[in-house]
Design an enzyme around this catalytic site. Sequence first.
Site, PDB file in Angstrom:
ATOM      1  N   ASP A   9       9.917  43.069 -72.797  1.00  0.00           N
ATOM      2  CA  ASP A   9       8.597  42.483 -73.065  1.00  0.00           C
ATOM      3  C   ASP A   9       8.270  41.513 -71.931  1.00  0.00           C
ATOM      4  OD1 ASP A   9       6.442  41.031 -73.996  1.00  0.00           O
ATOM      5  OD2 ASP A   9       7.459  40.292 -75.807  1.00  0.00           O
ATOM      6  N   ILE A  10       7.186  41.771 -71.236  1.00  0.00           N
ATOM      7  CA  ILE A  10       6.850  40.979 -70.044  1.00  0.00           C
ATOM      8  C   ILE A  10       6.530  39.518 -70.389  1.00  0.00           C
ATOM      9  CG2 ILE A  10       4.351  41.422 -69.964  1.00  0.00           C
ATOM     10  CD1 ILE A  10       4.782  42.023 -66.915  1.00  0.00           C
ATOM     11  N   GLY A  31      -2.196  46.532 -76.529  1.00  0.00           N
ATOM     12  CA  GLY A  31      -1.116  46.743 -75.555  1.00  0.00           C
ATOM     13  C   GLY A  31      -0.561  45.454 -74.979  1.00  0.00           C
ATOM     14  N   VAL A  32      -0.279  45.498 -73.696  1.00  0.00           N
ATOM     15  CA  VAL A  32       0.330  44.343 -73.036  1.00  0.00           C
ATOM     16  C   VAL A  32      -0.675  43.179 -72.980  1.00  0.00           C
ATOM     17  CG1 VAL A  32      -0.212  45.089 -70.654  1.00  0.00           C
ATOM     18  CG2 VAL A  32       1.777  43.648 -71.088  1.00  0.00           C
ATOM     19  N   ASP A  33      -1.947  43.499 -72.889  1.00  0.00           N
ATOM     20  CA  ASP A  33      -2.998  42.467 -72.879  1.00  0.00           C
ATOM     21  C   ASP A  33      -2.944  41.649 -74.180  1.00  0.00           C
ATOM     22  OD1 ASP A  33      -5.257  41.095 -72.065  1.00  0.00           O
ATOM     23  OD2 ASP A  33      -6.651  42.760 -72.336  1.00  0.00           O
ATOM     24  N   GLY A 122      -0.852  53.110 -70.551  1.00  0.00           N
ATOM     25  CA  GLY A 122      -0.966  53.089 -72.010  1.00  0.00           C
ATOM     26  C   GLY A 122      -2.306  53.662 -72.429  1.00  0.00           C
ATOM     27  N   VAL A 123      -3.144  52.801 -72.986  1.00  0.00           N
ATOM     28  CA  VAL A 123      -4.476  53.192 -73.460  1.00  0.00           C
ATOM     29  C   VAL A 123      -5.290  53.905 -72.370  1.00  0.00           C
ATOM     30  CG1 VAL A 123      -6.677  52.252 -74.301  1.00  0.00           C
ATOM     31  CG2 VAL A 123      -4.547  51.304 -75.129  1.00  0.00           C
ATOM     32  N   TYR A 124      -5.121  53.521 -71.121  1.00  0.00           N
ATOM     33  CA  TYR A 124      -5.932  54.085 -70.037  1.00  0.00           C
ATOM     34  C   TYR A 124      -5.458  55.459 -69.570  1.00  0.00           C
ATOM     35  CZ  TYR A 124      -8.979  49.971 -69.504  1.00  0.00           C
ATOM     36  OH  TYR A 124      -9.911  48.976 -69.702  1.00  0.00           O
TER      37      TYR A 124
HETATM   38  N1  AR6 Z   1       5.460  44.071 -72.010  1.00  0.00           N
HETATM   39  C1  AR6 Z   1       5.448  44.988 -71.016  1.00  0.00           C
HETATM   40  N2  AR6 Z   1       4.771  46.143 -71.091  1.00  0.00           N
HETATM   41  C2  AR6 Z   1       4.078  46.389 -72.232  1.00  0.00           C
HETATM   42  C3  AR6 Z   1       4.037  45.487 -73.313  1.00  0.00           C
HETATM   43  C4  AR6 Z   1       4.761  44.273 -73.170  1.00  0.00           C
HETATM   44  N3  AR6 Z   1       4.789  43.341 -74.124  1.00  0.00           N
HETATM   45  N4  AR6 Z   1       3.270  46.036 -74.299  1.00  0.00           N
HETATM   46  C5  AR6 Z   1       2.849  47.237 -73.836  1.00  0.00           C
HETATM   47  N5  AR6 Z   1       3.355  47.469 -72.603  1.00  0.00           N
HETATM   48  P1  AR6 Z   1      -1.658  49.171 -72.005  1.00  0.00           P
HETATM   49  P2  AR6 Z   1      -3.559  50.070 -69.927  1.00  0.00           P
HETATM   50  C6  AR6 Z   1       3.183  48.621 -71.694  1.00  0.00           C
HETATM   51  O1  AR6 Z   1      -2.252  50.102 -72.995  1.00  0.00           O
HETATM   52  O2  AR6 Z   1      -3.095  51.470 -70.087  1.00  0.00           O
HETATM   53  C7  AR6 Z   1      -5.664  47.012 -73.449  1.00  0.00           C
HETATM   54  O3  AR6 Z   1      -6.261  47.096 -74.690  1.00  0.00           O
HETATM   55  C8  AR6 Z   1       2.830  49.955 -72.306  1.00  0.00           C
HETATM   56  O4  AR6 Z   1       3.996  50.617 -72.781  1.00  0.00           O
HETATM   57  O5  AR6 Z   1      -1.287  47.818 -72.426  1.00  0.00           O
HETATM   58  O6  AR6 Z   1      -3.707  49.498 -68.545  1.00  0.00           O
HETATM   59  C9  AR6 Z   1      -6.545  46.313 -72.417  1.00  0.00           C
HETATM   60  O7  AR6 Z   1      -7.331  45.311 -72.993  1.00  0.00           O
HETATM   61  C10 AR6 Z   1       2.242  50.681 -71.094  1.00  0.00           C
HETATM   62  O8  AR6 Z   1       3.265  51.328 -70.342  1.00  0.00           O
HETATM   63  O9  AR6 Z   1      -2.660  48.993 -70.715  1.00  0.00           O
HETATM   64  C11 AR6 Z   1      -7.388  47.436 -71.886  1.00  0.00           C
HETATM   65  O10 AR6 Z   1      -8.504  47.687 -72.703  1.00  0.00           O
HETATM   66  C12 AR6 Z   1       1.675  49.567 -70.236  1.00  0.00           C
HETATM   67  O11 AR6 Z   1       2.114  48.349 -70.834  1.00  0.00           O
HETATM   68  C13 AR6 Z   1      -6.441  48.623 -71.926  1.00  0.00           C
HETATM   69  O12 AR6 Z   1      -5.485  48.331 -72.933  1.00  0.00           O
HETATM   70  C14 AR6 Z   1       0.170  49.556 -70.131  1.00  0.00           C
HETATM   71  O13 AR6 Z   1      -0.393  49.921 -71.396  1.00  0.00           O
HETATM   72  C15 AR6 Z   1      -5.705  48.801 -70.624  1.00  0.00           C
HETATM   73  O14 AR6 Z   1      -4.946  49.973 -70.685  1.00  0.00           O
END
Ligand code: AR6
Length: 172
Positions: A9-10, A31-33, A122-124
């Site tokens: 977890d970052i 997600g991570v945000d 992730g979502v993107y």
């Molecule tokens: N620590 C590290 N990595 C993580 C964590 C964490 N705690 N949680 C998730 N990931 P995403 P995107 C990874 O969907 O695809 C948001 O709603 C996850 O496994 O977080 O860039 C934003 O507000 C994946 O590999 O970001 C935007 O609307 C990676 O983080 C949208 O999602 C990115 O997944 C951005 O989408």
Amino acid sequence: MKLKCIQGDITTFEGDAIVNAANSSLMGGGGVDGAIHRAGGPEILEACKQIVEQQGKCPPGHAVITTAGKIKAKFVIHTVGPIWRGGTNNEAETLASCYKNALNLAVQNDCKTIAFPNISTGVYGYPKAEAAKIAVATVRDFLKHEQAIESVTFVCFDDENYKLTNLELENL
Ligand code: AR6
């Protein structure tokens, strides 16, 4: 090696800056945000609101820096990855810009240890293998001409990204 890869977890990263995979509104999300805003508390959102008031939304490929609130790192660098639309809409260039612009902000703010998530995977919907190639190659190229950074850590959340990112690092 200045480049590292760990699984986890970052938000718990102990270093100068963590990078957030945000969206253009900078108002938080899933997600991570979501994890970063939850862990850091309302100070981060407050700082994001001020940035949006001053300079508007953050376009894909760009980055901004804020406090990390209650998170151990000093800063959060918010960047907006590309939404995957099949690969013919400059997704690769935009993703590389995320890494470059985040690293430039890190250098400007004296950050020596930086952590990245797997932006856009992730979502993107960015294909993970291609995203890992771009992430590792872009950071490696940046570090070739920038001596101030001590280490860049890819903090992978899921097994697949962890394996793919490690593979790219082994191939360096
Ligand atoms: N620590 C590290 N990595 C993580 C964590 C964490 N705690 N949680 C998730 N990931 P995403 P995107 C990874 O969907 O695809 C948001 O709603 C996850 O496994 O977080 O860039 C934003 O507000 C994946 O590999 O970001 C935007 O609307 C990676 O983080 C949208 O999602 C990115 O997944 C951005 O989408």
